[in-house]
Design a protein around this motif. Structure first.
Motif, PDB file in Angstrom:
ATOM      1  N   UNK A 139       0.856  -1.186   0.000  1.00  0.00           N
ATOM      2  CA  UNK A 139       0.000   0.000   0.000  1.00  0.00           C
ATOM      3  C   UNK A 139       0.897   1.243   0.000  1.00  0.00           C
ATOM      4  N   UNK A 140       0.403   2.320  -0.599  1.00  0.00           N
ATOM      5  CA  UNK A 140       1.148   3.580  -0.590  1.00  0.00           C
ATOM      6  C   UNK A 140       0.348   4.619   0.168  1.00  0.00           C
ATOM      7  N   UNK A 141       1.027   5.575   0.738  1.00  0.00           N
ATOM      8  CA  UNK A 141       0.299   6.585   1.503  1.00  0.00           C
ATOM      9  C   UNK A 141       1.209   7.667   2.038  1.00  0.00           C
ATOM     10  N   UNK A 142       0.696   8.406   3.026  1.00  0.00           N
ATOM     11  CA  UNK A 142       1.447   9.514   3.607  1.00  0.00           C
ATOM     12  C   UNK A 142       1.374   9.460   5.125  1.00  0.00           C
ATOM     13  N   UNK A 143       2.524   9.636   5.749  1.00  0.00           N
ATOM     14  CA  UNK A 143       2.535   9.946   7.171  1.00  0.00           C
ATOM     15  C   UNK A 143       2.508  11.461   7.288  1.00  0.00           C
ATOM     16  N   UNK A 144       2.032  11.970   8.412  1.00  0.00           N
ATOM     17  CA  UNK A 144       2.047  13.413   8.617  1.00  0.00           C
ATOM     18  C   UNK A 144       2.942  13.705   9.817  1.00  0.00           C
ATOM     19  N   UNK A 145       3.919  14.569   9.593  1.00  0.00           N
ATOM     20  CA  UNK A 145       4.917  14.849  10.633  1.00  0.00           C
ATOM     21  C   UNK A 145       4.982  16.343  10.934  1.00  0.00           C
ATOM     22  N   UNK A 146       4.879  16.696  12.204  1.00  0.00           N
ATOM     23  CA  UNK A 146       5.058  18.088  12.619  1.00  0.00           C
ATOM     24  C   UNK A 146       6.267  18.160  13.531  1.00  0.00           C
ATOM     25  N   UNK A 147       7.007  19.259  13.447  1.00  0.00           N
ATOM     26  CA  UNK A 147       8.241  19.372  14.231  1.00  0.00           C
ATOM     27  C   UNK A 147       8.241  20.630  15.079  1.00  0.00           C
ATOM     28  N   UNK A 148       8.598  20.451  16.344  1.00  0.00           N
ATOM     29  CA  UNK A 148       8.819  21.572  17.253  1.00  0.00           C
ATOM     30  C   UNK A 148      10.315  21.575  17.549  1.00  0.00           C
ATOM     31  N   UNK A 149      11.035  22.528  16.971  1.00  0.00           N
ATOM     32  CA  UNK A 149      12.487  22.510  17.096  1.00  0.00           C
ATOM     33  C   UNK A 149      12.930  22.925  18.496  1.00  0.00           C
ATOM     34  N   UNK A 150      13.917  22.202  19.007  1.00  0.00           N
ATOM     35  CA  UNK A 150      14.488  22.550  20.296  1.00  0.00           C
ATOM     36  C   UNK A 150      15.723  23.403  20.092  1.00  0.00           C
ATOM     37  N   UNK A 151      16.293  23.881  21.213  1.00  0.00           N
ATOM     38  CA  UNK A 151      17.513  24.676  21.082  1.00  0.00           C
ATOM     39  C   UNK A 151      18.662  23.785  20.625  1.00  0.00           C
ATOM     40  N   UNK A 152      18.589  22.480  20.921  1.00  0.00           N
ATOM     41  CA  UNK A 152      19.521  21.521  20.361  1.00  0.00           C
ATOM     42  C   UNK A 152      18.722  20.619  19.428  1.00  0.00           C
ATOM     43  N   UNK A 153      18.772  20.921  18.130  1.00  0.00           N
ATOM     44  CA  UNK A 153      17.913  20.190  17.196  1.00  0.00           C
ATOM     45  C   UNK A 153      18.565  18.906  16.691  1.00  0.00           C
ATOM     46  N   UNK A 154      19.762  18.579  17.234  1.00  0.00           N
ATOM     47  CA  UNK A 154      20.434  17.381  16.738  1.00  0.00           C
ATOM     48  C   UNK A 154      19.879  16.108  17.379  1.00  0.00           C
ATOM     49  N   UNK A 155      19.146  16.248  18.461  1.00  0.00           N
ATOM     50  CA  UNK A 155      18.535  15.083  19.094  1.00  0.00           C
ATOM     51  C   UNK A 155      17.018  15.214  19.082  1.00  0.00           C
ATOM     52  N   UNK A 156      16.358  14.082  18.844  1.00  0.00           N
ATOM     53  CA  UNK A 156      14.928  14.108  18.546  1.00  0.00           C
ATOM     54  C   UNK A 156      14.154  13.134  19.433  1.00  0.00           C
ATOM     55  N   UNK A 198      11.172  17.950  19.155  1.00  0.00           N
ATOM     56  CA  UNK A 198      10.090  16.975  19.309  1.00  0.00           C
ATOM     57  C   UNK A 198       9.359  16.842  17.982  1.00  0.00           C
ATOM     58  N   UNK A 199       9.156  15.616  17.553  1.00  0.00           N
ATOM     59  CA  UNK A 199       8.362  15.363  16.348  1.00  0.00           C
ATOM     60  C   UNK A 199       7.045  14.700  16.734  1.00  0.00           C
ATOM     61  N   UNK A 200       5.974  15.214  16.134  1.00  0.00           N
ATOM     62  CA  UNK A 200       4.634  14.676  16.343  1.00  0.00           C
ATOM     63  C   UNK A 200       4.267  13.970  15.041  1.00  0.00           C
ATOM     64  N   UNK A 201       4.149  12.661  15.096  1.00  0.00           N
ATOM     65  CA  UNK A 201       4.005  11.915  13.842  1.00  0.00           C
ATOM     66  C   UNK A 201       2.747  11.044  13.852  1.00  0.00           C
ATOM     67  N   UNK A 202       1.965  11.173  12.753  1.00  0.00           N
ATOM     68  CA  UNK A 202       0.787  10.327  12.571  1.00  0.00           C
ATOM     69  C   UNK A 202       1.046   9.425  11.364  1.00  0.00           C
ATOM     70  N   UNK A 203       1.013   8.134  11.590  1.00  0.00           N
ATOM     71  CA  UNK A 203       1.315   7.172  10.527  1.00  0.00           C
ATOM     72  C   UNK A 203       0.035   6.665   9.864  1.00  0.00           C
ATOM     73  N   UNK A 204       0.182   6.209   8.618  1.00  0.00           N
ATOM     74  CA  UNK A 204      -0.875   5.401   8.000  1.00  0.00           C
ATOM     75  C   UNK A 204      -0.252   4.067   7.599  1.00  0.00           C
TER      76      UNK A 204
END
Ligand SMILES: [Zn+2]
Length: 451
Positions: A139-156, A198-204
């Motif tokens: 199946x093909x589709x889309x996940x939806x990802x939102x990002x809230x960047x921290x002061x140190x964006x190298x770790x998630x 922080x990433x807020x992710x909704x998968x399909x």
């Protein structure tokens, strides 16, 4: 004879009774001993695959680095403020919006509309948002990802749920409850500054075999994303009785044990707002955390204690959920995520490798907090048959920010040498640097650091 036969029968019967009793008692004991007292247990596998064997086998090494055993902070002012904003009407609103599209089977118009709704909801919150598209034979589709960047964006840190459902029902609990948790966390956290991203992710594609999350984890792995923890919420809103409403399940692998402990600490620290006791369950292939494990990341799966009676049916509705429970479970995940994202970690750097009389190397904590159980090792190889092999280690319990620890290796021979310096701590990523040199007696000449 008769008497003897009779007695033999008695003994035989008693023996059979004993065996049957044992057979009855042993499973009874096992059931009583495990926290799960329901015969109808957990989502053992995605809906549209035959068995867990159908999941793709991935062979990568665990990332090793992001062990994160810091206890929750004692200052809780901000977290309580966050928790107070998370109420039933917030959760109910998201659930109503999401279920209004009807069943959200991946690939259908309703699923695409849901994705669009999520995209706009995150955008309205002022977050960076993107579709993560995937194409797969299933199946093909889309996940939806939102990002809230921290002061140190190298770790998630990631909080996630799946927005697709089965064809048979509206998927309010499975997994509207998890998606509502993701949205609520984003809505509240966006107004605060966090140390890490922080990433807020909704998968399909979850119900087709964790397809969306598999591609997401694979892409994160290939991009070398430093994801420290993944908090996956799938079905956190069913609790028909009061006793179910104060318990929850958490699935983990060995490497993710620290997330379980962290969450349990949070549950106690903010008991007034949460009041859910978590019962660790071990591993599961039943939801989107699974491929994060497969790609070497630490992840847990949060799940209701009493498995939903209306699982994958038309009756998986908001009306059959317990919104008080869903809200409290969401608070538990929100507080865990927020505390984790607020915790600065030490950062080690190998600041020098020098020659002369022996080899001297220095590791510096360039982060903002103490590094614990720090060690630095210099390994030298070279010469005929490894004649020059030597290694030297130095360690310290606590290395404060901007402080350094030194290690020195002494040798006495002649020849070309390769030098490897490795530094690690119990709460920081391991770092390594290499160099080459020429050894003349006790002196190391021509030392060059390998880029
Ligand atoms: Zn689910």
């Amino acid at each position: 004879m008769r008497t003897l036969n009779y007695r033999r029968n008695i003994v035989g019967k008693a023996f059979i009774v004993l065996i049957i009793s044992c057979l009855l008692l042993i499973p009874g004991y096992t059931l009583a001993d495990t926290p799960n007292n329901s015969f109808n247990t957990t989502p053992l596998k995605p809906a549209y695959i035959d068995s867990l064997d159908d999941l793709v086998d991935v062979q990568v090494a665990h990332r090793l680095a992001p062990f994160h055993p810091l206890p929750p902070r004692t200052s809780n002012v901000d977290i309580v403020e966050l928790l107070q904003q998370l109420n039933e009407s917030l959760i109910q609103g998201y659930l109503a919006n999401l279920t209004s599209f009807g069943p959200r089977l991946t690939g259908t118009e309703a699923c695409n509309q849901s994705a669009h709704y999520l995209y706009e909801a995150f955008q309205d919150m002022g977050l960076a948002v993107r579709y993560h598209n995937y194409t797969d034979s299933t199946v093909s589709g889309s996940n939806v990802e939102a990002t809230l960047y921290g002061s140190d964006s190298s770790n998630i840190f990631i909080i996630c749920g799946h927005y697709d459902s089965v064809a048979a029902g509206p998927g309010a609990d499975d997994d509207g409850s998890g998606v509502a948790a993701v949205l609520a966390a984003a809505e509240i956290m966006r107004n605060y500054e966090f140390y890490y991203t922080v990433r807020f992710v909704c998968f399909s594609g979850e119900e087709q075999g964790l397809i969306g999350s598999r591609h997401y984890a694979e892409d994160a792995y290939n991009s070398n994303d430093s994801i420290i923890a993944v908090l996956n919420a799938d079905m956190i809103g069913f609790a028909p009785s009061a006793s179910d409403g104060i318990k929850g399940k958490i699935f983990e692998n060995d490497a993710s044990e620290w997330i379980v402990e962290f969450t349990q600490d949070i549950s106690q620290l903010y008991a007034d707002y949460i009041n859910i006791e978590l019962f660790p369950q071990g591993q599961s292939g039943g939801s989107d955390h699974y491929y994060f494990w497969q790609f070497g990341y630490d992840a847990v799966f949060y799940h209701e204690y009493n498995f939903n009676d209306y699982y994958h049916s038309a009756n998986d509705t908001i009306g059959n959920m317990n919104l008080t429970y869903s809200t409290r479970f969401t608070r538990l995940i929100l507080a865990t995520l927020a505390e984790m994202a607020l915790q600065p970690r030490p950062v080690l750097e190998i600041s020098s490798i020098t020659g002369g009389l022996g080899i001297t190397s220095q590791v510096t904590n360039v982060g903002e907090v103490n590094a614990s159980s720090v060690n630095i090792t210099i390994s030298v190889t070279g010469g005929l048959l490894g004649l020059l092999d030597v290694s030297s280690t130095n360690g310290i319990d606590v290395l404060p920010p901007q402080n350094s620890l030194q290690s020195k290796a002494k040798l006495f021979r002649i020849g070309n040498i390769q030098i490897g310096v490795t530094a690690g701590a119990s709460n920081a990523d391991q770092v390594t640097k290499h160099a080459t040199g020429f050894l003349l007696g006790p002196y190391v000449l021509k030392l060059v650091i390998t880029p």
